[in-house]
Write a protein that holds these residues in place. Sequence first.
Motif, PDB file in Angstrom:
ATOM      1  N   LEU A 165       0.830  -1.217   0.000  1.00  7.43           N
ATOM      2  CA  LEU A 165       0.000   0.000   0.000  1.00  7.43           C
ATOM      3  C   LEU A 165       0.866   1.270   0.000  1.00  7.43           C
ATOM      4  CD1 LEU A 165      -2.933  -1.002   2.404  1.00  7.43           C
ATOM      5  CD2 LEU A 165      -2.810  -1.202  -0.071  1.00  7.43           C
ATOM      6  N   SER A 166       0.174   2.423   0.041  1.00 12.87           N
ATOM      7  CA  SER A 166       0.864   3.696  -0.222  1.00 12.87           C
ATOM      8  C   SER A 166       1.984   4.044   0.756  1.00 12.87           C
ATOM      9  CB  SER A 166      -0.155   4.828  -0.246  1.00 12.87           C
ATOM     10  OG  SER A 166      -0.896   4.856   0.960  1.00 12.87           O
ATOM     11  N   THR A 170      -7.311   2.344  -6.944  1.00 11.30           N
ATOM     12  CA  THR A 170      -7.405   3.126  -5.708  1.00 11.30           C
ATOM     13  C   THR A 170      -7.508   4.622  -5.975  1.00 11.30           C
ATOM     14  OG1 THR A 170      -5.943   3.902  -3.910  1.00 11.30           O
ATOM     15  CG2 THR A 170      -4.883   2.832  -5.713  1.00 11.30           C
ATOM     16  N   ILE A 171      -7.970   5.360  -4.948  1.00 12.97           N
ATOM     17  CA  ILE A 171      -7.893   6.820  -4.997  1.00 12.97           C
ATOM     18  C   ILE A 171      -6.437   7.257  -5.189  1.00 12.97           C
ATOM     19  CG2 ILE A 171      -9.977   7.424  -3.694  1.00 12.97           C
ATOM     20  CD1 ILE A 171      -8.310   7.478  -1.118  1.00 12.97           C
ATOM     21  N   TYR A 219       3.047   3.398  -5.099  1.00 14.23           N
ATOM     22  CA  TYR A 219       1.772   2.662  -5.079  1.00 14.23           C
ATOM     23  C   TYR A 219       0.849   3.193  -6.191  1.00 14.23           C
ATOM     24  CZ  TYR A 219      -2.799   1.240  -3.052  1.00 14.23           C
ATOM     25  OH  TYR A 219      -4.044   0.719  -2.828  1.00 14.23           O
ATOM     26  N   PHE A 277     -10.836   1.853  -5.483  1.00 16.79           N
ATOM     27  CA  PHE A 277     -11.431   1.875  -4.148  1.00 16.79           C
ATOM     28  C   PHE A 277     -10.974   3.080  -3.335  1.00 16.79           C
ATOM     29  CE2 PHE A 277     -11.509  -2.981  -4.450  1.00 16.79           C
ATOM     30  CZ  PHE A 277     -12.858  -2.991  -4.785  1.00 16.79           C
ATOM     31  N   PRO A 278     -11.891   3.567  -2.485  1.00 15.56           N
ATOM     32  CA  PRO A 278     -11.510   4.521  -1.435  1.00 15.56           C
ATOM     33  C   PRO A 278     -10.745   3.782  -0.330  1.00 15.56           C
ATOM     34  CG  PRO A 278     -13.883   4.577  -1.909  1.00 15.56           C
ATOM     35  CD  PRO A 278     -13.325   3.353  -2.568  1.00 15.56           C
ATOM     36  N   GLY A 279     -10.449   4.452   0.787  1.00 14.15           N
ATOM     37  CA  GLY A 279      -9.908   3.754   1.949  1.00 14.15           C
ATOM     38  C   GLY A 279     -10.962   2.795   2.464  1.00 14.15           C
ATOM     39  N   GLY A 308      -1.379   1.693   4.760  1.00 15.40           N
ATOM     40  CA  GLY A 308      -1.911   2.699   3.840  1.00 15.40           C
ATOM     41  C   GLY A 308      -1.994   4.073   4.490  1.00 15.40           C
ATOM     42  N   THR A 309      -2.386   5.066   3.691  1.00 21.32           N
ATOM     43  CA  THR A 309      -2.545   6.435   4.187  1.00 21.32           C
ATOM     44  C   THR A 309      -3.907   6.601   4.881  1.00 21.32           C
ATOM     45  OG1 THR A 309      -1.128   7.168   2.400  1.00 21.32           O
ATOM     46  CG2 THR A 309      -2.518   8.859   3.398  1.00 21.32           C
ATOM     47  N   THR A 310      -4.855   5.752   4.528  1.00 19.40           N
ATOM     48  CA  THR A 310      -6.200   5.872   5.105  1.00 19.40           C
ATOM     49  C   THR A 310      -6.369   5.008   6.371  1.00 19.40           C
ATOM     50  OG1 THR A 310      -7.003   4.096   3.658  1.00 19.40           O
ATOM     51  CG2 THR A 310      -7.272   6.352   2.855  1.00 19.40           C
ATOM     52  N   TRP A 349      -4.549  13.358  -2.984  1.00 18.53           N
ATOM     53  CA  TRP A 349      -5.575  12.381  -3.388  1.00 18.53           C
ATOM     54  C   TRP A 349      -6.954  13.009  -3.518  1.00 18.53           C
ATOM     55  CZ3 TRP A 349      -4.557   7.345  -0.026  1.00 18.53           C
ATOM     56  CH2 TRP A 349      -3.395   6.732  -0.495  1.00 18.53           C
TER      57      TRP A 349
HETATM   58  C1  AKB Z   1      -3.922   3.335   1.099  1.00 17.48           C
HETATM   59  O1  AKB Z   1      -4.188   4.215   1.941  1.00 17.48           O
HETATM   60  O2  AKB Z   1      -2.797   3.198   0.597  1.00 17.48           O
HETATM   61  C2  AKB Z   1      -5.027   2.439   0.644  1.00 17.48           C
HETATM   62  C3  AKB Z   1      -5.716   3.000  -0.545  1.00 17.48           C
HETATM   63  C4  AKB Z   1      -6.538   4.196  -0.420  1.00 17.48           C
HETATM   64  O3  AKB Z   1      -5.572   2.480  -1.624  1.00 17.48           O
HETATM   65  N1  AKB Z   1      -5.973   2.239   1.697  1.00 17.48           N
END
Ligand code: AKB
Length: 331
Positions: free
Chosen positions: A96-97, A134-135, A159, A186-188, A199-201, A294
Amino acid sequence: LTSRRCIHKLTDMQHQEEHPVVLITGSQGQLGTGLARILRARYGKNNVIMSDIVKPREPILQSGPYVYADILDFKNLQEIVVNYNVDWIIHFSALLSAVGEQNVTLAMRVNIEGLHNILELSRQYGIKLFVPSTIGAFGPDSPRNPTPDITIQRPRTIYGVSKVHAELLGEYFNHRFGLDFRSLRFPGVISYDSLPGGGTTDYAVAVFHEAMRTGRYQCYLKPDTMLPMMYIDDCLRSVVEFMEVPNQDLRMRTYNVQAMSFTPEELFEEIKLYVPKLEITYKPDARQQIADSWPMRFDDTRARADWGWSHRYDLKALVKVMFEGLASKFQ
Ligand code: AKB
């Protein structure tokens, strides 16, 4: 004889459409176990093969097949596809990010080289392929509120870059080789019984656990950082519904899906209805810069129009179901 053979062939194809054999890569991540549960109920317990490079969590062993699959090992993947006669692949393996920024080399191997293997495998064996996007596939130059399906994509994380690469290559394989490639942005994703991995979320999951455990949470994003989010049940249902849409009904191969958008402050206010004494502090770190680039909200009109996407959980419903789920877990 010929027509009888045709009928047999048709019945085989129909059976494959109704009871596909599905391989899930990276199935020990946030989404794999939940999706396997749904697909096993739909297509049969032995038709859904969970895979990963780590040992399965306990209950999975009894619920259906689980195999070792290293997405960097093409022969290992071929063996699984042949031995199980796989029809669909749900390719969840990815860094993930946030964790990707900490190990760019590994992220490139897993997210890019791994995807190459999965695409080539799917092309060779005529497999229907789902790869989540992803977003994070958008960046500072994209319109952020709302972000349409088709717009500028110049992400600044490895990512995001790898996900744009996956979208484009999948779409290329679709028009060049007829591969049935499908992707949802997808969102978080928020869930109570599985954790996201770097991830960032992730704050939007972590805060629930901390609210229950300690009554305190330090947030690494600023209070007004708005991001799209989705409850896991909506996310998994979107995958199943999208995969079951007849090929000819899809106008695109990659769609945005939106459910709700909120800021940390808005989420914490809602959580305080359940944990009034929750103490929040803010200490933004490197993830703030990622979040600032984002989308704040997705425009998903095409998913709604083309294949009937519709979310069920908004912020209120999300917080309620999270507390109900966590309460049963902590008991
Ligand atoms: C992330 O935060 O990297 C993931 C995503 C939004 O794809 N949850």
